[in-house]
Design a protein around this motif. Structure first.
Motif, short mmCIF file in Angstrom:
data_model
loop_
_atom_site.label_atom_id
_atom_site.label_comp_id
_atom_site.label_asym_id
_atom_site.label_seq_id
_atom_site.Cartn_x
_atom_site.Cartn_y
_atom_site.Cartn_z
N MET A 2 1.32 -1.49 0.03
CA MET A 2 -0.18 0.22 -0.38
C MET A 2 0.67 1.14 -0.34
N SER A 3 1.45 0.95 0.48
CA SER A 3 2.76 2.68 1.15
C SER A 3 3.49 2.40 -0.57
N TRP A 4 4.31 1.80 -1.10
CA TRP A 4 4.99 2.11 -2.43
C TRP A 4 3.74 2.08 -3.59
N SER A 5 2.47 1.52 -3.75
CA SER A 5 2.08 1.57 -4.64
C SER A 5 1.77 3.49 -4.48
N SER A 6 0.95 3.58 -3.57
CA SER A 6 0.88 4.51 -3.45
C SER A 6 1.76 5.67 -3.71
N TYR A 7 3.25 5.89 -3.70
CA TYR A 7 4.23 6.13 -4.00
C TYR A 7 3.92 6.20 -5.71
N PHE A 8 4.35 5.40 -6.00
CA PHE A 8 4.24 5.50 -7.66
C PHE A 8 3.11 5.94 -8.17
N LEU A 9 1.80 6.12 -7.26
CA LEU A 9 0.73 7.02 -7.79
C LEU A 9 1.06 8.24 -7.52
N ILE A 10 1.79 9.02 -6.64
CA ILE A 10 1.74 10.46 -5.96
C ILE A 10 2.77 10.80 -7.14
N LEU B 139 7.23 4.79 5.99
CA LEU B 139 7.70 3.75 6.11
C LEU B 139 8.16 3.83 7.09
N ALA B 140 8.26 5.02 7.74
CA ALA B 140 8.14 4.88 9.14
C ALA B 140 7.32 4.40 10.00
N ALA B 141 5.80 5.00 9.58
CA ALA B 141 4.76 4.33 10.50
C ALA B 141 4.81 2.34 9.68
N ALA B 142 5.42 1.77 9.15
CA ALA B 142 5.54 0.41 8.15
C ALA B 142 6.45 0.03 9.48
N PHE B 143 7.36 0.83 9.85
CA PHE B 143 8.46 -0.59 10.40
C PHE B 143 8.54 -0.14 11.94
N ALA B 144 7.47 1.32 12.31
CA ALA B 144 6.54 0.89 13.45
C ALA B 144 5.64 -0.80 14.02
N LEU B 145 5.18 -0.79 12.65
CA LEU B 145 4.31 -1.87 12.74
C LEU B 145 5.04 -3.73 12.60
N LEU C 50 -0.55 4.80 13.94
CA LEU C 50 -1.50 5.29 13.80
C LEU C 50 -1.86 6.45 13.63
N PHE C 51 0.09 6.71 14.64
CA PHE C 51 -0.30 8.47 14.50
C PHE C 51 -0.30 8.88 13.19
N ILE C 52 0.85 8.14 12.53
CA ILE C 52 1.64 8.92 11.05
C ILE C 52 0.78 9.14 10.40
N LYS C 53 0.24 7.57 10.25
CA LYS C 53 -1.11 7.05 9.26
C LYS C 53 -2.53 8.44 9.15
N LEU D 258 15.51 -1.51 12.33
CA LEU D 258 14.28 -0.87 11.88
C LEU D 258 14.64 0.75 12.10
N PHE D 259 15.54 1.41 12.88
CA PHE D 259 15.56 3.05 13.13
C PHE D 259 16.12 3.54 12.10
N VAL D 260 16.86 2.87 12.06
CA VAL D 260 18.90 2.84 10.38
C VAL D 260 18.07 2.67 9.74
N SER D 261 17.02 1.74 9.70
CA SER D 261 16.24 1.26 7.99
C SER D 261 15.96 2.49 7.76
#
Lengths: 541, 464
Positions: free
Chosen positions: A63-71, A88-94, A134-137, B393-396
C-alpha cells in the motif's frame, strides 16, 4: 505463507474501498495508472482480510509504495520524500510491533495471538509502536507533516483515495489490535486517555488550519485530519458504543470526502484554478455541482438531515455516556469551528462575486464522469440521513465478531442510544415541509433585477478600491482569527519548524561522518592503530 | 571430481591465455559454464573434503560444506552473470586474467580448510582487487589502488601476526585442529589472537571503524568492479571471519561486542549516505550498511538469525549487482554518477531495475530482502534482543530516506538522457530482478537451504 479470513470488519472497509475505487473510475484518469490502482486495491485487500501479521504487513507495505508511485506523477520531490519517509516510518513501527508479538508468541497467525501473558512493559512497547503507526497514518499532530502537501499535490483521484480510504486504514489497525489482540484492560488506562486527547487536539488544530487555507484541496486535507481526529478520540474509549460511533463516522467520512474531493476536482479540472482567491461566483454555472457540494458540507458539518449528523450524534452520546465532559466540549468546539471552513468551501467557490478572469467567467462543462462518485456519495449520505439506523445491524455483526456486546438497534429509521434517539425520517418530513415554505416565500419575494454588477461597484460604501484589491470574501476568510490568542499560536506554528530541524541535524551528522570516509591512507592507518590500541587496552582492563 | 578444479581451472585458463587470445570470450563463457556445472555436480555430495599433503605445515586442504557451498554458488553465479554481460564487448586480456585471479581468490578464501592456504588466497584476492581498482588507468584509479594497497597491507600484517601466534602456540595450521586446540591456550592469548583476527578480517569485511577506506576505493574503481567487490569480495571475508569465530568458540561477551559493532557499522554507513551526492559512494555506503546488519546477525549464534543473514547476503549481492550494473548503464549514457544524473535518464526498464534493487535492500515486501530482514528481526525478537530490533528498524528508516531521495529526484525532472541497453543485457538484468521478486514470494526452498547452511555454519568444522 499467506492466510486470509473474511470478517465483517474487513468486509466493511474493503467494501468501502471498492465503492470508492469503482466510482472513481469514471472521474477521468490517465492510462497506465490503473495498474497501480489495482495493486493498491489488492494491497488493501491483503490488509483488511489478512489472518496473520505477515500478510497484514506485506499488504501494508505494498500500500505504501504503490501509493508512492501514484503520487510520483504529480508531486514535488520534497512532498514525495515526506510522504514515503513518514509512511515507511509507520510501516517500520508496525513491523516492530509485529516482530515483538512474534518474539513473544512464536507465531504470527491471528488465532495464536494471546498477549495476556506478556510482561506489562512488553505490552506497552507493542502499544506504543502501534500508536506510532496510527499517529502517522492518521496525521495526528505533529505527524501530520506529510498529509497536507501530499493531498494537495497528488492527482485529484488519488487525493480522494487517500482521504476516503487510506486515512481509515489506521483506524482498522487500531480496532484489530486494541479490540482483538490487546484489549484495553491489559494496558494502563492513561495511554488511551492520552490518545483521546491527542485526537481532539489534532482536530482542533487541523480545523483552524483548514479555515486559514486558500486551496480547496489543502482545506479538505486538514478537514480529513480533523475528522479522523474525532474518530480517534471516540475510539480511544473502546466501548461497544465507541466502536459503533467510530465505524459510523468512518463510513460517513469516507463518502463525504469522496463527494467533496471529486467536487473540488471537477472545478479545478474545468477552471484550471486551485485557490479560493481565484475562484468564486460559480453557482449558476455549475448548479448541480453546487448542490452536491452543499449536500457534502451539510454532512461534513454534522447538522441534521444527512448522515453526518447521525455519526456526530453517536460521537457526542458516546462521550456523554463515558462521562467525558471535557472531551465532549473540545469535540463540540472543534465541530462548531468546522462550520467556518465548510462555509469557506461553498462561499469561496460558488458564492461571492465572480472573478473578472474571462477563463473563469466562461469555463467549460464538467465532464459527466465527475458526477458519478459525487452522486454515489450524496445518495449514501441522504439514505443514512433518512434511515440512520440502517447500518446498525451490520455494526452489531462486527461487534459480535469482535466478541463485544451489541449496541441498541431501534430499527432502520431510528438511531437509538441509551441516552437519546432520533428518527431520521421524521426530521426529513419536518425539513421538507419547512423547506417548501421557505422556497415558496423566496420565489415570491425574490428581487428580479438582473442587472450585471461589477465586483468593484461598491462605491456607495464610501470606498473606491483599486483593481488589485481582492474583494472576494473567500480570499481573506479566516484571516481575522489570527487575532485570537490560542488560535494565533496554532496558525503561526508549523510542523516544519520541528521536522525541518530534525532534517538539518541529520544532515549535519551525515556531513560529519562523511568526512571520516574521505581520510587519506595515512590517517586511516593511524586510526587503525588507535582502534587496535583501544581494543587491547579494553582487553587488559 | 576434485575441489581443486574450482581453483585450478581459472588459474590454468589464465596461464594459457596467450594460446587463445583471439577466442577469449567463448573461453571465458566456457570456463564459467564449466565452473557452474562443477558446482552443480557437487550439490549432491556435500560435504566434500580434500587434502593434498606435503610435509607439515605445508599441506593444502579444501572443504566444501553447505555453508561454503552457498557462497561458492553465489560467487560462480555472479561471475557467470558478469561474463555474459560482457559478451558483446571487445575482450580484454588483462580483465580476463585479473578476473580469474579474483575468482580464485574469493573461492579459495571460502574453500580453504587451513589457515596458511587461507592467507595465500587472502593475498591473491587482495592483489587482484588492487589491480581491479586501477583498471581504468586514470589518476583516481591509481590513487585508490595505492590507498587500497596500504590498507590491505595493514590487514595482512594483522592476519599474519595472528597466524604466527597460532602456529607458535599450537604447532599446526589446519582449521579443524586449531578449533579443537584453541581453548587450551591461556585466555589472554586467545583474546589477543581474536583481536588480531578481528582487525585483519574486519578491514577486509568492511566493518566500522575499519572500513573508512571503502567509499574512496569504490569511487575510484570501475562501476562493474564495484559490483564484484560488494557482492563477492566483502562477502567472502564476512563468511571467513565468522567461520573462524565459530571455530574458535569465543565467549558470549565477544560475540555481543561483534553484534554491537555490526549495528554501529550499519548506522554510521547509512547516516553518511544520507547527504552524499555521488551514487557510487551511496551504493558503497549502502553495502557497508548491509554488511553491518549481516555482521550483527552472524554474531548472534542463533540458527534462525544466521539463516536470515545468509539470505540477506544472497539477496543483497543480487540487488547490488543490479544497482551497480544499472549505474554502469547510466554512466555510459550520461557520463555522470551524480544523483542529478539519476533524475534525468529516460528508461522505464532501468528505473524498474533500480527500484527493485532499492526496495529489496530496504527490505520492502514482496522482495527477497524483506524475507531476510523479517527472519533476522523475528530471530532477534525471539531471543529477546529488542534493542537490536529497534535499532535495525530505526536505521532502516535512514536508509529509506536516502534511497527515496534519489528516486524522488525524478519528480518533475526533465528526462533527457537516453539509455541504450542491448536486449541481451536487459534480459540479464530482468532475470536478476525477477529472481528478487520470486525469492521474495516463494522463499521456502531457499530459506530451507539457508537454515541448513546456518546449522552447518554453527557446528564448526569436523576433523579433516
Amino acid at each position: 505463507m499467506f492466510s486470509f479470513a473474511i470478517t465483517p470488519l474487513g468486509n466493511l472497509f474493503f467494501g468501502m474501498s471498492v465503492v470508492v475505487f469503482v466510482s472513481l473510475l469514471f472521474a477521468g484518469g490517465r492510462r497506465g495508472e490503473w495498474l497501480w490502482y489495482v495493486l493498491l486495491l489488492g494491497s488493501l485487500g491483503l490488509v483488511f482480510y489478512a489472518d496473520d501479521l505477515v500478510t497484514l504487513f506485506i499488504g501494508w507495505e505494498i500500500m505504501s509504495w504503490s501509493s508512492y508511485f501514484l503520487i510520483a506523477r504529480r508531486a514535488s520531490s520534497a512532498t514525495l520524500q515526506k510522504y514515503i519517509v513518514f509512511n515507511l516510518a509507520a510501516a517500520f513501527a508496525l513491523l516492530g510491533a509485529l516482530v515483538l508479538i512474534y518474539g513473544a508468541e512464536g507465531s504470527v497467525a491471528y488465532v495464536a495471538i494471546d498477549l495476556s501473558t506478556l510482561a506489562p512493559s512488553h505490552r506497552i512497547a507493542i502499544a506504543l509502536l502501534l500508536f506510532g503507526t496510527l499517529f502517522i497514518k492518521s496525521g495526528i499532530v505533529p505527524f501530520h507533516y506529510w498529509v497536507v502537501d501530499t493531498y494537495a499535490q497528488a492527482d485529484e483521484r488519488f487525493s480522494t483515495v487517500l482521504s476516503a480510504i487510506i486515512s481509515k486504514v489506521g483506524i482498522f489497525l487500531f480496532i484489530l489490535f486494541f479490540v482483538r489482540f490487546l484489549p484495553a484492560e491489559l494496558l494502563p488506562k492513561g495511554l488511551f486517555v492520552l490518545l483521546a486527547w491527542l485526537g481532539v487536539i489534532t482536530s482542533i488544530i487541523a480545523t483552524f488550519k483548514a479555515i486559514d487555507e486558500d486551496e480547496p484541496k489543502r482545506l479538505l486535507a486538514y478537514s480529513s485530519i480533523a475528522q479522523v481526529g474525532y474518530i480517534i478520540t471516540v475510539i480511544a474509549l473502546l466501548t461497544n458504543s465507541a466502536l459503533e460511533a467510530a465505524l459510523y463516522h468512518a463510513v460517513i467520512h469516507t463518502f463525504v470526502k469522496l463527494l467533496l474531493f471529486v467536487n473540488v476536482a471537477a472545478i479545478l479540472h474545468t477552471t484550471g484554478r486551485n485557490t479560493f482567491s481565484t475562484l468564486g461566483g460559480l453557482m449558476n454555472t455549475y448548479l448541480l455541482n453546487f448542490l452536491l457540494l452543499v449536500i457534502g458540507i451539510i454532512a461534513l458539518a454534522g447538522v441534521p438531515l444527512l448522515g453526518g449528523f447521525s455519526s456526530k450524534f453517536l460521537i457526542y452520546t458516546t462521550l456523554l455516556e463515558a462521562h467525558q465532559g471535557l472531551l465532549l466540549a473540545a469535540v463540540m468546539f472543534s465541530s462548531a469551528s468546522a462550520f467556518l471552513y465548510c462555509y469557506k468551501l461553498v462561499y469561496g467557490i460558488y458564492l461571492g462575486q465572480p472573478t473578472h478572469d474571462p477563463e473563469v467567467s466562461a469555463p467549460g462543462r464538467i465532464p459527466w464522469g465527475y458526477y458519478v462518485p459525487q452522486v454515489v456519495g450524496a445518495a449514501l449520505l441522504l439514505i443514512l440521513g433518512a434511515l440512520p439506523g440502517a447500518i446498525v445491524p451490520y455494526v452489531n455483526t462486527i461487534l459480535e465478531d469482535l466478541s463485544l456486546a451489541p449496541v441498541m438497534d431501534g430499527g432502520a429509521t431510528v438511531l437509538a442510544t441509551p441516552f437519546a434517539s432520533f428518527n431520521g425520517l421524521v426530521i426529513w418530513e419536518a425539513f421538507v415541509g419547512i423547506f417548501l415554505l421557505i422556497l415558496l416565500g423566496f420565489l415570491l419575494l425574490k428581487n428580479r433585477s438582473t442587472r450585471p454588477r461589477d465586483r468593484y461597484d461598491i462605491s456607495y460604501c464610501g470606498e473606491v478600491p483599486r483593481p488589485d484589491v481582492n474583494l472576494h470574501y473567500g480570499y481573506g476568510m479566516g484571516r481575522e482569527l489570527i487575532r485570537i490568542g490560542g488560535i494565533r499560536t496554532i496558525l503561526t506554528h508549523h510542523a516544519h519548524a520541528l521536522w525541518g530541524r530534525v532534517i538539518v541535524v541529520a544532515g549535519d551528522g551525515s556531513h560529519l561522518i562523511q568526512r571520516l570516509y574521505s581520510l587519506t591512507a595515512q590517517n586511516i592507518a593511524w586510526l587503525f592503530v588507535a582502534f587496535v590500541t583501544a581494543l587491547l587496552y579494553l582487553e587488559v582492563h | 571430481m576434485s575441489l581443486l578444479l574450482l581453483i585450478a581451472l581459472p588459474l590454468i585458463a589464465s596461464f594459457l591465455m596467450p594460446f587463445y587470445r583471439r577466442f577469449l570470450r567463448p573461453v571465458t563463457l566456457g570456463l564459467d559454464l564449466g565452473l557452474v556445472g562443477l558446482v552443480y555436480a557437487f550439490y549432491g555430495q556435500l560435504p566434500v573434503q580434500e587434502m593434498v599433503s606435503f610435509s607439515s605445515p605445508l599441506s593444502i586442504a579444501f572443504r566444501l560444506d553447505t555453508a561454503s557451498y552457498f557462497f561458492v554458488a553465489l560467487f560462480v553465479g555472479i561471475r557467470l552473470f558478469d561474463s555474459m554481460y560482457r559478451l558483446r564487448e571487445a575482450a580484454d586480456p588483462s580483465y580476463f586474467i585479473v578476473g580469474n585471479l579474483f575468482l580464485v581468490g574469493v573461492l579459495g578464501l571460502v574453500l580453504s580448510a587451513d589457515i596458511f592456504n587461507l592467507y595465500i588466497f587472502f593475498e591473491i584476492a587482495s592483489i587482484s582487487a588492487y589491480i581491479f581498482t586501477a583498471m581504468k588507468q586514470d589518476q583516481q584509479g591509481y590513487a585508490g589502488a595505492i590507498t587500497y594497497m596500504i590498507v590491505g597491507g595493514i590487514a595482512s600484517i594483522f592476519l599474519l601476526l595472528a597466524i604466527m601466534l597460532i602456529y607458535l602456540h599450537l604447532g599446526y595450521l589446519t582449521l579443524s585442529a586449531i578449533g579443537a586446540g584453541f581453548h587450551t591456550l591461556d585466555a589472554s592469548m586467545q583474546r589477543l589472537i581474536l583481536i588480531l583476527l578481528f582487525v585483519g578480517f574486519g578491514i577486509k569485511a568492511e566493518i566500522f571503524p575499519l572500513n573508512l577506506w571503502v567509499a574512496d576505493i569504490y569511487q575510484a574503481a570501475p562501476i562493474r568492479v564495484d559490483a564484484l567487490f560488494s557482492s563477492m569480495l566483502s562477502k567472502a571475508y564476512l563468511f571467513l571471519f565468522f567461520h573462524l569465530v565459530y571455530l574458535l568458540h569465543p565467549d558470549p561477551a565477544s560475540l555481543r561486542f561483534l553484534t554491537v559493532i555490526g549495528l554501529v557499522s550499519f548506522a554510521v554507513a547509512e547516516l553518511s549516505a544520507l547527504r552524499s551526492r555521488n551514487l557510487k559512494r551511496i551504493f558503497a555506503y549502502s553495502t557497508l550498511g548491509q554488511l553491518g546488519v549481516a555482521f550483527a546477525a552472524l554474531a548472534s549464534t542463533d540458527p534462525m538469525i544466521i539463516a536470515g543473514a545468509l539470505f540477506l547476503i544472497g539477496a543483497h549481492s543480487v540487488a547490488k549487482v543490479l544497482l551497480f550494473f544499472g549505474l554502469d548503464a547510466l554512466e555510459e549514457a550520461s557520463g555522470s554518477v551524480q544523483v542529478e544524473a539519476f533524475a534525468t535518464f529516460r528508461s522505464p526498464f532501468l528505473l524498474t531495475v533500480f527500484a527493485i534493487g532499492f526496495l529489496s535492500i530496504l527490505g520492502i515486501p514482496p522482495l527477497a530482502g524483506f524475507i531476510a530482514k523479517l527472519t533476522i528481526l523475528e530471530g532477534f525478537a525471539a531471543t529477546g534482543y529488542f534493542w537490536v530490533v529497534g535499532s535495525i528498524l530505526f536505521v532502516s528508516l535512514i536508509e529509506a530516506t536516502y534511497f527515496f531521495r534519489i528516486l524522488s529526484k525524478r519528480a518533475h525532472a526533465e528526462k533527457t538522457v537516453e539509455i541504450s541497453l542491448s536486449s541481451g543485457r536487459m534480459i540479464l538484468l530482468g532475470l536478476l530482478a525477477a529472481g528478487l521478486i520470486i525469492l521474495g514470494i516463494f522463499p521456502g526452498e531457499a530459506m530451507a537451504f539457508c537454515t541448513h547452511a546456518a546449522q552447518i555454519f554453527l557446528s564448526g568444522v569436523p576433523h579433516v
